[in-house]
Design a protein around this motif. Structure first.
Motif, PDB file in Angstrom:
ATOM      1  N   TRP A  24      69.912   6.974 -11.586  1.00 33.30           N
ATOM      2  CA  TRP A  24      69.202   6.130 -10.402  1.00 33.30           C
ATOM      3  C   TRP A  24      67.955   5.836 -10.814  1.00 33.30           C
ATOM      4  CZ3 TRP A  24      64.988   8.363  -7.582  1.00 33.30           C
ATOM      5  CH2 TRP A  24      64.573   7.610  -6.267  1.00 33.30           C
ATOM      6  N   GLN A  25      66.921   6.806 -11.642  1.00 30.65           N
ATOM      7  CA  GLN A  25      65.629   6.346 -12.221  1.00 30.65           C
ATOM      8  C   GLN A  25      66.246   5.033 -12.927  1.00 30.65           C
ATOM      9  OE1 GLN A  25      62.835   7.154 -11.283  1.00 30.65           O
ATOM     10  NE2 GLN A  25      63.262   8.839 -10.036  1.00 30.65           N
ATOM     11  N   LEU A  26      67.012   4.800 -13.649  1.00 28.76           N
ATOM     12  CA  LEU A  26      67.124   3.669 -14.651  1.00 28.76           C
ATOM     13  C   LEU A  26      67.310   2.428 -13.632  1.00 28.76           C
ATOM     14  CD1 LEU A  26      69.457   4.674 -17.479  1.00 28.76           C
ATOM     15  CD2 LEU A  26      66.750   4.349 -17.391  1.00 28.76           C
ATOM     16  N   ARG A  27      68.081   2.336 -12.727  1.00 29.18           N
ATOM     17  CA  ARG A  27      68.051   1.402 -11.659  1.00 29.18           C
ATOM     18  C   ARG A  27      66.938   1.154 -10.917  1.00 29.18           C
ATOM     19  NH1 ARG A  27      73.084   4.273 -10.252  1.00 29.18           N
ATOM     20  NH2 ARG A  27      71.970   4.941  -8.549  1.00 29.18           N
ATOM     21  N   ARG A  28      65.972   2.101 -10.792  1.00 31.14           N
ATOM     22  CA  ARG A  28      64.656   1.898 -10.182  1.00 31.14           C
ATOM     23  C   ARG A  28      63.673   1.168 -10.938  1.00 31.14           C
ATOM     24  NH1 ARG A  28      63.258   2.352  -4.931  1.00 31.14           N
ATOM     25  NH2 ARG A  28      61.211   3.036  -5.601  1.00 31.14           N
ATOM     26  N   LEU A  29      63.895   1.668 -12.246  1.00 31.89           N
ATOM     27  CA  LEU A  29      63.106   0.845 -13.175  1.00 31.89           C
ATOM     28  C   LEU A  29      63.400  -0.436 -13.692  1.00 31.89           C
ATOM     29  CD1 LEU A  29      61.288   1.208 -16.009  1.00 31.89           C
ATOM     30  CD2 LEU A  29      63.451   1.643 -17.122  1.00 31.89           C
ATOM     31  N   ALA A  30      64.555  -0.984 -13.462  1.00 34.81           N
ATOM     32  CA  ALA A  30      65.121  -2.187 -13.598  1.00 34.81           C
ATOM     33  C   ALA A  30      64.414  -3.020 -12.082  1.00 34.81           C
ATOM     34  CB  ALA A  30      66.584  -2.354 -13.481  1.00 34.81           C
ATOM     35  N   TRP A  31      64.621  -2.314 -11.164  1.00 37.54           N
ATOM     36  CA  TRP A  31      63.992  -3.005  -9.992  1.00 37.54           C
ATOM     37  C   TRP A  31      62.582  -3.230  -9.871  1.00 37.54           C
ATOM     38  CZ3 TRP A  31      60.693   0.011  -6.696  1.00 37.54           C
ATOM     39  CH2 TRP A  31      60.031  -0.983  -5.312  1.00 37.54           C
ATOM     40  N   LYS A  32      61.729  -2.011 -10.247  1.00 40.81           N
ATOM     41  CA  LYS A  32      60.339  -2.066 -10.645  1.00 40.81           C
ATOM     42  C   LYS A  32      59.770  -3.170 -11.509  1.00 40.81           C
ATOM     43  CE  LYS A  32      56.412  -0.327  -8.933  1.00 40.81           C
ATOM     44  NZ  LYS A  32      56.355   1.033  -9.049  1.00 40.81           N
ATOM     45  N   GLN A  33      60.595  -3.447 -12.595  1.00 36.82           N
ATOM     46  CA  GLN A  33      60.243  -4.462 -13.655  1.00 36.82           C
ATOM     47  C   GLN A  33      60.454  -5.887 -12.979  1.00 36.82           C
ATOM     48  OE1 GLN A  33      63.218  -3.126 -16.696  1.00 36.82           O
ATOM     49  NE2 GLN A  33      61.312  -2.416 -17.918  1.00 36.82           N
ATOM     50  N   HIS A 192      59.272   5.300 -13.837  1.00 31.39           N
ATOM     51  CA  HIS A 192      60.457   5.557 -13.691  1.00 31.39           C
ATOM     52  C   HIS A 192      61.271   5.756 -15.091  1.00 31.39           C
ATOM     53  CE1 HIS A 192      60.625   4.431  -9.453  1.00 31.39           C
ATOM     54  NE2 HIS A 192      60.097   3.212  -9.768  1.00 31.39           N
ATOM     55  N   LEU A 193      60.920   5.219 -16.349  1.00 28.74           N
ATOM     56  CA  LEU A 193      61.444   5.510 -17.503  1.00 28.74           C
ATOM     57  C   LEU A 193      61.218   6.888 -17.829  1.00 28.74           C
ATOM     58  CD1 LEU A 193      62.852   4.617 -19.972  1.00 28.74           C
ATOM     59  CD2 LEU A 193      60.874   3.922 -20.820  1.00 28.74           C
ATOM     60  N   GLN A 194      59.971   7.448 -17.605  1.00 29.73           N
ATOM     61  CA  GLN A 194      59.574   8.888 -17.844  1.00 29.73           C
ATOM     62  C   GLN A 194      60.403   9.679 -16.977  1.00 29.73           C
ATOM     63  OE1 GLN A 194      55.454   9.328 -17.426  1.00 29.73           O
ATOM     64  NE2 GLN A 194      54.750   7.283 -18.258  1.00 29.73           N
ATOM     65  N   TYR A 195      60.626   9.284 -15.757  1.00 34.29           N
ATOM     66  CA  TYR A 195      61.487  10.282 -14.936  1.00 34.29           C
ATOM     67  C   TYR A 195      62.911  10.356 -15.203  1.00 34.29           C
ATOM     68  CZ  TYR A 195      57.604   9.786 -11.533  1.00 34.29           C
ATOM     69  OH  TYR A 195      56.589   9.827 -10.968  1.00 34.29           O
ATOM     70  N   ALA A 196      63.473   9.023 -15.720  1.00 35.84           N
ATOM     71  CA  ALA A 196      64.788   8.980 -16.343  1.00 35.84           C
ATOM     72  C   ALA A 196      64.873   9.828 -17.510  1.00 35.84           C
ATOM     73  CB  ALA A 196      65.420   7.535 -16.623  1.00 35.84           C
TER      74      ALA A 196
END
Length: 223
Positions: A24-33, A192-196
């Motif tokens: 989920w955090q990786l998906r959030r990372l893509a969204w934030k980027q 988000h990457l750190q969280y992932a």
């Protein structure tokens, strides 16, 4: 046997949950980027005229070019930058050729230049509209008697300088001794990457610990 099955199910459920959180955090990372890329594109777009009724959400980061008269009155917002150290952002009223009165963030000066005289009068300015959100529970109250402010709270600054609650952060230079600090996406958090990595790391530890306890349980049952 029951203990073995319990540990197996517990390990699978816990590991799956941690892996799903990392995914989920990786998906959030893509969204934030994608959001940051959109903001950067908006910031760098060609400037337009000042909107008749700027909206803090719709027009955030909007590139704008205005012509008019820079006032002499200033508010000094205390800042610390990586490149220049401690100093102030200079916030000044600006009267456009159409008669509107807005705020201009002219940029950075060092603390020793607080009382220096800066250029005023007719000029054209290019920058981006912004409504910074810089106040939290730790932000000190402003000290108007010393002309020291601790956040660019647009409604408060506008009331102090009798302008519209509109702040244009200059990209173009308005004085040889004032360094523009234009709007960028650098200060927008993207952790988000750190969280992932954290969630995947916990999942790995969980899985290894589960395997260890399963091995111990099986070994004990055979002894």
């Amino acid at each position: 046997m029951r203990r073995f099955l319990f540990l197996l199910v517990f390990g699978i459920v816990g590991g799956g949950l941690l892996l799903s959180l990392g995914t989920w955090q990786l998906r959030r990372l893509a969204w934030k980027q994608g959001v940051l890329a959109e903001i950067e594109t908006r910031i760098a777009a060609d400037p337009v005229a000042l909107p008749a009724a700027p909206d803090p959400e719709r027009d955030r980061y909007l590139p704008v070019r205005v012509a008019g008269t820079m006032g002499a009155q200033e508010l000094h917002v205390l800042v610390s930058t990586r490149d220049f150290g401690a100093g102030y952002r200079i916030i000044t009223p600006f009267v456009t050729d159409s008669g509107r009165r807005i705020l201009i963030d002219r940029g950075f000066i060092p603390t020793e230049a607080k009382t220096a005289v800066r250029q005023t009068g007719a000029m054209e300015i290019t920058g981006n509209l912004h409504w910074p959100q810089e106040i939290d529970s730790f932000t000190p109250a402003p000290e108007p008697d010393k002309n020291i402010w601790f956040a660019r709270e647009v409604p408060t600054l506008a009331a102090a300088l009798d302008t519209e609650p509109v702040l244009l952060i200059a990209r173009s230079q308005t004085d040889p001794n004032v360094v523009p600090l234009p709007v960028t996406s650098v200060g927008i958090p993207n952790d988000h990457l750190q969280y992932a990595v954290t969630w995947f790391g916990l999942a790995l530890v969980w899985i290894l610990m589960t395997l260890y306890f399963l091995w111990r349980t099986r070994a004990r049952s055979r002894s």
